[in-house]
Design a protein around this motif. Structure first.
Motif, PDB file in Angstrom:
ATOM      1  N   TYR A 132      18.246   5.485 -13.757  1.00  0.00           N
ATOM      2  CA  TYR A 132      19.236   4.564 -14.297  1.00  0.00           C
ATOM      3  C   TYR A 132      20.524   4.615 -13.502  1.00  0.00           C
ATOM      4  CZ  TYR A 132      16.064   4.442 -18.259  1.00  0.00           C
ATOM      5  OH  TYR A 132      14.953   4.294 -19.033  1.00  0.00           O
ATOM      6  N   ASP A 134      11.139   2.770 -19.224  1.00  0.00           N
ATOM      7  CA  ASP A 134      12.044   3.410 -20.186  1.00  0.00           C
ATOM      8  C   ASP A 134      11.291   4.381 -21.091  1.00  0.00           C
ATOM      9  OD1 ASP A 134      14.227   1.873 -19.272  1.00  0.00           O
ATOM     10  OD2 ASP A 134      13.865   0.294 -20.737  1.00  0.00           O
ATOM     11  N   GLU A 139      22.830   3.295 -19.771  1.00  0.00           N
ATOM     12  CA  GLU A 139      21.461   2.772 -19.732  1.00  0.00           C
ATOM     13  C   GLU A 139      20.470   3.822 -20.211  1.00  0.00           C
ATOM     14  OE1 GLU A 139      20.575  -0.124 -16.190  1.00  0.00           O
ATOM     15  OE2 GLU A 139      21.888   1.491 -15.471  1.00  0.00           O
TER      16      GLU A 139
END
Length: 132
Positions: free
Chosen positions: A18, A93, A23
């Motif tokens: 990130y 993610d 984030e």
């Protein structure tokens, strides 16, 4: 509390590559909120005890899930909760966060978590060797 929080977030940021800590934190919050809806009892409590307090609270106050999500649907749900995310970025993610969660949990607790989740989550946790 803060050093532990930063260490956790730094690992998520590194694995997720990130650009900003924000984030990484957003990904961690969404993934842990969704994960919390899938874990129950002492497994969820034990995991919360191994996470920084801020993230433990997120895990213990999960987003509601009507039914257990398959790994694919978990990724899609993550994409829906992260502004601008695609399924591809959401998969990144989820893997970044869950691999750090697995490190924090240790092999035994990660194995117990996987028993509560639909098949296929072992790959999201980066632990294909812990398949049922």
């Amino acid at each position: 509390m803060r050093p532990r929080w930063h260490a956790f977030l730094d690992r998520v940021a590194e694995r997720g590559d990130y650009d900003t800590p924000q984030e990484a934190e957003r990904a961690a919050r969404v993934v842990l909120a969704l994960l919390g809806a899938h874990l129950v009892g002492d497994v969820r409590t034990a995991l919360a005890a191994r996470l920084p307090e801020t993230f433990a609270v997120v895990l213990l106050n999960p987003l509601q899930a009507a039914e257990p999500l398959t790994p694919e649907r978990f990724v899609r749900a993550t994409a829906a909760w992260i502004e601008g995310a695609t399924e591809r970025t959401a998969a990144w993610d989820v893997s970044a966060v869950l691999s750090v969660v697995a490190d924090a949990a240790g092999e035994d607790l990660t194995g117990r978590m996987l028993l509560q989740l639909p098949p296929g989550y072992d790959l999201l946790f980066g632990r294909p060797d812990l398949s049922r």
